[in-house]
Motif scaffolding. Structure first.
Motif, PDB file in Angstrom:
ATOM      1  N   ASP A   1       0.856  -1.190   0.000  1.00 29.57           N
ATOM      2  CA  ASP A   1       0.000   0.000   0.000  1.00 29.57           C
ATOM      3  C   ASP A   1       0.890   1.237   0.000  1.00 29.57           C
ATOM      4  O   ASP A   1       1.021   1.938   0.997  1.00 29.57           O
ATOM      5  N   PHE A   2       1.514   1.494  -1.126  1.00 29.56           N
ATOM      6  CA  PHE A   2       2.474   2.601  -1.187  1.00 29.56           C
ATOM      7  C   PHE A   2       1.808   3.967  -1.027  1.00 29.56           C
ATOM      8  O   PHE A   2       2.333   4.818  -0.312  1.00 29.56           O
ATOM      9  N   PRO A   3       0.652   4.217  -1.664  1.00 31.80           N
ATOM     10  CA  PRO A   3       0.059   5.552  -1.473  1.00 31.80           C
ATOM     11  C   PRO A   3      -0.391   5.818  -0.045  1.00 31.80           C
ATOM     12  O   PRO A   3      -0.425   6.962   0.391  1.00 31.80           O
ATOM     13  N   GLY A   4      -0.706   4.755   0.705  1.00 34.40           N
ATOM     14  CA  GLY A   4      -1.220   4.943   2.056  1.00 34.40           C
ATOM     15  C   GLY A   4      -0.152   4.976   3.136  1.00 34.40           C
ATOM     16  O   GLY A   4      -0.479   5.122   4.308  1.00 34.40           O
ATOM     17  N   THR A   5       1.116   4.813   2.757  1.00 32.98           N
ATOM     18  CA  THR A   5       2.190   4.819   3.751  1.00 32.98           C
ATOM     19  C   THR A   5       3.277   5.806   3.343  1.00 32.98           C
ATOM     20  O   THR A   5       3.314   6.269   2.203  1.00 32.98           O
ATOM     21  N   LEU A   6       4.148   6.091   4.294  1.00 30.45           N
ATOM     22  CA  LEU A   6       5.262   7.004   4.007  1.00 30.45           C
ATOM     23  C   LEU A   6       6.374   6.230   3.297  1.00 30.45           C
ATOM     24  O   LEU A   6       6.769   5.150   3.736  1.00 30.45           O
TER      25      LEU A   6
ATOM     26  N   LEU B   1       2.295   9.728  11.332  1.00 28.95           N
ATOM     27  CA  LEU B   1       1.946   8.955  10.132  1.00 28.95           C
ATOM     28  C   LEU B   1       3.092   8.079   9.641  1.00 28.95           C
ATOM     29  O   LEU B   1       2.892   7.165   8.842  1.00 28.95           O
TER      30      LEU B   1
ATOM     31  N   HIS C   1      10.913   9.440   8.408  1.00 28.92           N
ATOM     32  CA  HIS C   1      12.171   9.272   7.683  1.00 28.92           C
ATOM     33  C   HIS C   1      13.316   9.369   8.659  1.00 28.92           C
ATOM     34  O   HIS C   1      13.253  10.145   9.617  1.00 28.92           O
TER      35      HIS C   1
ATOM     36  N   ARG D   1      -2.939  11.263   3.067  1.00 31.76           N
ATOM     37  CA  ARG D   1      -2.172  10.822   1.897  1.00 31.76           C
ATOM     38  C   ARG D   1      -1.474  12.010   1.253  1.00 31.76           C
ATOM     39  O   ARG D   1      -0.317  11.933   0.858  1.00 31.76           O
TER      40      ARG D   1
ATOM     41  N   LEU E   1       1.420  12.966   3.348  1.00 32.07           N
ATOM     42  CA  LEU E   1       2.553  12.046   3.149  1.00 32.07           C
ATOM     43  C   LEU E   1       3.346  12.436   1.907  1.00 32.07           C
ATOM     44  O   LEU E   1       4.584  12.434   1.912  1.00 32.07           O
ATOM     45  N   ARG E   2       2.618  12.793   0.827  1.00 31.48           N
ATOM     46  CA  ARG E   2       3.305  13.152  -0.430  1.00 31.48           C
ATOM     47  C   ARG E   2       4.118  14.443  -0.234  1.00 31.48           C
ATOM     48  O   ARG E   2       5.231  14.560  -0.749  1.00 31.48           O
TER      49      ARG E   2
ATOM     50  N   GLU F   1       7.199  13.452   1.720  1.00 36.61           N
ATOM     51  CA  GLU F   1       8.179  12.748   0.874  1.00 36.61           C
ATOM     52  C   GLU F   1       8.904  13.734  -0.039  1.00 36.61           C
ATOM     53  O   GLU F   1      10.101  13.604  -0.286  1.00 36.61           O
TER      54      GLU F   1
END
Lengths: 166, 425
Positions: free
Chosen positions: A56-61, B186, B189, B345, B348-349, B352
């Motif tokens: 679940d890449f979109p739902g995790t960091l 969430l 890193h 979500r 998160l983006r 990242e």
């Protein structure tokens, strides 16, 4: 779909996928990012997850979760000359091997491999070891990468901040 | 500083406007920092959302010492040295999880979630030579404020709330980015850089480096985001020293208090899909609150010595040696119903994009810090300058020393605290 065990590496479809993965490795070591991004399909994802087990890449960091837009911006960053980490990036040499075809059809090959990358910068060698999975779309107009997932062995630990790509 | 700084005591190496380069390179100073600072003050160890229920735990460090932060069955938080009382083996090597207690893998001494020694196998060998009640895990004093959990080796230290002092107001404001919901972690890193921990401590209160080091990030974001971060020439963008080494750097002053919203600021077009999704279940005001907080708050709150609450994440530093430091960038978001997944979500983006070891910001920061460590090897007697804006620094109405956001007010505040702690006997 063909079972993984029955498809040898000499299968021409698998050989095409392996060839593409090796070509990608060399482009990344040469930091030829403009050519590298052309290896990807428009809908491809380039992913370096943190969670070793997740799909679940979109739902995790993740460390990297790039669609075409992010990949294009990343290439700009790596090549424009303003990112001090990219300008002074480590030199890298990577080996990709231990190929296992996971699924093989006439249009798509999912290929697992091991990647060992040595990065050298300022008197120090860092090792980056990873399991990699490529989803390669086969086409008469040119084979392309539709997904790449790089699972670092130490993904949950602290890695150096990098000025290159895996 | 005298001519021969190697004869000076560490506290004499810090002046109001400069610090000696030796502060980054001297292993003896580093050892003193570990005992005089990291074992004497409140050190951030967790956010409460990382310990959501009875039996949950995380492993971390206070200074260089490994600890387990646990929540017992009654909900109380404990910080336990991760070291069996028998022969010193580490009890827990999992970064996080849930457990009934901790059992040493070597000789199976077992401890409760609060560190109490529960059982010793084959106990007859200990009759008359050891009493279980004297052999609990060593426990650090643990207190939390606003969900932020801190621990200290110093039993006699002031309460956490007093140590945070005027920083509490900003901590409260920071948590408003939950948009009416509590904040939860969430993901995080982690990366290392080959430099002294104070180089990073300075960085989160260094507005001056942003447009130079992060030029490639600025070029990669939309015009609205870039414009929001164009604080270099905005006189309203200021830094306050808050006491006890803490400081706050307001890069986007109009987002300092997210509750202060006159409705005139348009929501960024890049979040249109989030607005559309949220609007299915939430009213306009609730949606606006969540979306306006997408980049977090418009300030970095630097808490001495090891955590900053920066824009939309926590930045935690862990000193490893005089010239190596580990950084965690912890992504946070609102803890609410599944309808908020679209918000988290997106957060998160955003995280990242800038914060990861392959982000568009962190590698450039790390390169800058690496360079400071390497350069400081040259003439460690030469000073590191922290004098930017000294001439325009003034106390504001709260008595907080205040200057422009690009000024080194926050660094000076941290070094004042450093100097005080390093000269305390």
């Amino acid at each position: 779909m063909t079972d993984t065990i029955t498809v040898p590496l000499t299968d021409v479809r698998v050989a095409r996928a392996v060839e593409l993965v090796w070509r990608e490795a060399e482009l990344l070591d040469r930091k030829d990012y403009l050519v590298w991004q052309e290896l990807y399909t428009d809908d491809a994802r380039y992913i370096v997850p943190i969670d070793p087990d997740t799909e679940d890449f979109p739902g995790t960091l993740n460390m990297i979760y790039d669609d075409a837009r992010m990949r294009a911006m990343r290439v700009t960053r790596m090549t424009e000359g303003y990112a001090i980490a990219a300008v002074d990036a480590a030199r890298t040499v990577r080996t990709v091997s231990r190929f296992v075809p996971e699924t093989v059809t006439d249009t798509e090959v999912v290929l697992r491999s091991a990647q060992v990358l040595i990065a050298y910068k300022r008197g120090r060698h860092d090792i980056w070891a990873a399991d990699v999975r490529h989803r390669v779309r086969l086409s008469d107009s040119g084979d392309r990468i539709a997904e790449k997932v790089v699972r670092l062995v130490d993904s949950e630990d602290a890695v150096p901040a990098a000025g290159f790509l895996l | 500083m005298t001519e021969n700084i190697f004869a000076d005591a560490p506290a004499d190496l810090v002046l109001a406007d400069r610090v000696a380069g030796r502060l980054y390179t001297d292993p003896e100073i580093f050892e003193q920092e570990m005992t005089r600072i990291f074992e004497r003050t409140w050190v951030w160890v967790a956010h409460e959302s990382e310990l959501p229920g009875p039996g949950t735990f995380k492993s971390t460090y206070v200074g260089r010492q490994p600890v387990i932060v646990s929540r017992d069955r009654k909900g109380a938080l404990h910080t336990l040295l991760n070291r069996c009382r028998h022969r010193g083996a580490s009890l827990c090597e999992k970064p996080r999880g849930k457990a009934n207690g901790f059992t040493c893998p070597y000789h199976a001494w077992s401890y409760g979630l609060d560190g109490t020694l529960r059982g010793i196998p084959y106990p007859d060998g200990y009759e008359g030579v050891a009493d279980k009640k004297d052999l609990s895990l060593r426990k650090l004093r643990t207190e939390s404020y606003g969900g932020m959990v801190f621990a200290t080796f110093d039993e006699g230290i002031e309460p956490l709330a007093d140590f945070l002092g005027d920083a509490k107001l900003w901590l409260d404001r920071f948590m408003k980015q939950g948009g009416g919901y509590p904040i939860k972690v969430l993901g995080k890193h982690q990366f290392r850089f080959r430099g002294n921990w104070k180089i990073q401590l300075e960085n989160t209160t260094d507005g001056y480096h942003f447009p130079i080091v992060h030029r490639s990030w600025m070029a990669s974001v939309d015009a609205e985001t870039a414009d929001m971060m164009s604080f270099m020439t905005d006189p309203a963008a200021i830094t306050h020293a808050l006491g006890n080494g803490h400081s706050v750097m307001q890069m986007v002053p109009e987002h300092s208090d997210l509750d202060a919203d006159d409705g005139s600021e348009p929501l960024q077009a890049r979040f249109d899909h989030v607005v559309a999704e949220l609007s299915k279940t939430l009213d306009d005001a609730a949606v606006r609150k969540l979306v306006r907080a997408m980049h977090g708050t418009g300030f970095n709150l630097n808490l001495f010595p090891n955590v900053s609450m920066s824009a939309a994440f926590f930045r935690v530093l862990r000193p490893i040696s005089v010239d190596e430091t580990l950084i965690e960038h912890i992504a946070i978001g609102p803890d609410g119903p599944p309808e908020l997944d679209v918000v988290n979500r997106e957060r998160l983006r955003i995280h990242e994009h800038f914060q990861g070891p392959f982000g568009f910001g962190t590698p450039d920061d790390a390169e800058g810090w690496d360079r400071v460590q390497r350069g400081a090897q040259a003439a460690p007697d030469m000073p590191i300058l922290v004098n930017r804006g000294l001439g325009r620094e003034k106390d504001d109405e709260h008595g907080w020393p205040t200057a422009h956001v690009t000024d080194e007010t926050g660094m000076r505040a941290a070094y004042r605290m450093w100097k005080q702690m390093m000269s305390d006997d």
